[in-house]
Design a protein around this motif. Structure first.
Motif, PDB file in Angstrom:
ATOM      1  N   ARG A  51       2.049   2.988  -3.965  1.00  0.00           N
ATOM      2  CA  ARG A  51       1.126   3.160  -5.235  1.00  0.00           C
ATOM      3  C   ARG A  51       1.222   2.071  -6.250  1.00  0.00           C
ATOM      4  O   ARG A  51       0.318   1.437  -6.930  1.00  0.00           O
ATOM      5  N   GLU A  52       2.595   1.813  -6.746  1.00  0.00           N
ATOM      6  CA  GLU A  52       2.580   0.962  -7.782  1.00  0.00           C
ATOM      7  C   GLU A  52       2.162  -0.402  -7.508  1.00  0.00           C
ATOM      8  O   GLU A  52       1.793  -1.254  -8.068  1.00  0.00           O
ATOM      9  N   ALA A  53       2.424  -0.831  -6.048  1.00  0.00           N
ATOM     10  CA  ALA A  53       2.251  -2.087  -5.775  1.00  0.00           C
ATOM     11  C   ALA A  53       0.634  -2.097  -5.549  1.00  0.00           C
ATOM     12  O   ALA A  53      -0.045  -3.365  -5.961  1.00  0.00           O
ATOM     13  N   LEU A  54      -0.083  -1.297  -5.180  1.00  0.00           N
ATOM     14  CA  LEU A  54      -1.487  -1.319  -5.083  1.00  0.00           C
ATOM     15  C   LEU A  54      -2.234  -1.348  -6.913  1.00  0.00           C
ATOM     16  O   LEU A  54      -3.155  -2.016  -6.926  1.00  0.00           O
ATOM     17  N   ARG A  55      -1.519  -0.710  -7.794  1.00  0.00           N
ATOM     18  CA  ARG A  55      -1.953  -0.834  -9.050  1.00  0.00           C
ATOM     19  C   ARG A  55      -1.644  -2.457  -9.488  1.00  0.00           C
ATOM     20  O   ARG A  55      -2.510  -2.891 -10.171  1.00  0.00           O
ATOM     21  N   ARG A  69     -11.961   8.396  -2.868  1.00  0.00           N
ATOM     22  CA  ARG A  69     -12.054   7.225  -1.677  1.00  0.00           C
ATOM     23  C   ARG A  69     -10.548   6.687  -1.430  1.00  0.00           C
ATOM     24  O   ARG A  69     -10.316   6.451  -0.471  1.00  0.00           O
ATOM     25  N   GLY A  70     -10.182   6.231  -2.678  1.00  0.00           N
ATOM     26  CA  GLY A  70      -8.807   5.699  -2.517  1.00  0.00           C
ATOM     27  C   GLY A  70      -8.905   4.183  -2.500  1.00  0.00           C
ATOM     28  O   GLY A  70     -10.050   3.653  -2.978  1.00  0.00           O
ATOM     29  N   PRO A  71      -7.923   3.451  -2.363  1.00  0.00           N
ATOM     30  CA  PRO A  71      -7.626   2.093  -2.447  1.00  0.00           C
ATOM     31  C   PRO A  71      -8.585   1.441  -1.293  1.00  0.00           C
ATOM     32  O   PRO A  71      -8.680   1.690  -0.140  1.00  0.00           O
TER      33      PRO A  71
END
Length: 233
Positions: A51-55, A69-71
């Motif tokens: 989650r941190e990487a996606l942010r 829906r999500g990333p």
């Protein structure tokens, strides 16, 4: 021994790097969902690190997180791409100028090595290798410019344009054309000709943009791309 926070940051950076490479290489396509469970399985990281990487990738413009829906891999709007390429041309033109003015033997050797790697990759039809070698060439040139602020701005720009690189390198004749453009840049830098280096860099980015915008326009269902300088009448 690194602190717990430092260790977590290192894991996040590694996961972000892995996901960034997957997006750049085309493994994940524009608009494709990125389920956290799948990403945890692929990276071997905990959900919190993913989650941190996606942010982080969201901040770079590669991912967008949609409520309920999500990333997903963020599609690059055509007008944003046009403006981003225009900014890149200005910045990298100045980088070429600075590098020509402040070149060193070590920096020229790094540029030569990147060109050699690009030629090897081109001969073996290694698209990702060509992309990596081209990135190494521009990294060496940016380092030679000695301007950390511009380097940071270009890193952000390169991340935003990453989705187009793999498609562009597959364009017929583009690899040979790109190599010739880089050779012209290198010759100008080696000669210490700042004006020629700047012009060659701008020409290279405009040539890359012309192809990338055609590809992106096709994805958007348009007949032609918006020109790099100015909009269509």
């Amino acid at each position: 021994m690194p602190s717990e926070a430092e260790a977590a940051g290192s894991v996040r950076a590694a996961v972000a790097c892995q996901l960034r490479q997957a997006i750049v290489s085309g493994r994940y396509r524009a608009g494709q969902r990125l389920p956290e469970r799948e990403l945890c399985s692929v990276t071997g990281a905990a959900r919190s690190s993913v989650r941190e990487a996606l942010r982080q990738l969201e901040a770079e413009g590669l991912v967008t997180i949609i409520p309920h829906r999500g990333p997903v891999v963020r599609p690059l709007p055509l007008e944003e791409a046009r403006q981003t390429y225009a900014a890149r041309a200005l910045l990298e033109g100045h980088v070429g100028r600075l590098c020509a003015q402040h070149r060193t033997t070590a920096q020229l050797a790094a540029l030569d090595a990147a060109m050699d790697a690009m030629e090897v990759a081109a001969k073996t039809f290694d698209g990702p290798g060509v992309i990596d070698a081209n990135a190494a060439f521009y990294a060496a040139m940016t380092a030679g410019a000695g301007n950390a602020v511009i380097a940071g701005m270009l890193k952000s720009i390169h991340n935003r344009l990453a989705l187009l690189r793999f498609s562009s390198v597959q364009w017929p004749g583009r690899v040979a054309q790109s190599m010739a453009e880089n050779q012209a840049i290198l010759a100008a830098i080696r000669a210490g000709d700042a004006d020629a280096a700047e012009a060659a860099c701008i020409h290279h980015i405009e040539a890359s943009a012309a192809i990338a915008l055609v590809i992106l326009a096709a994805r958007h269902g348009q007949d032609e791309a918006v020109p790099l300088q100015g909009k269509k009448p």
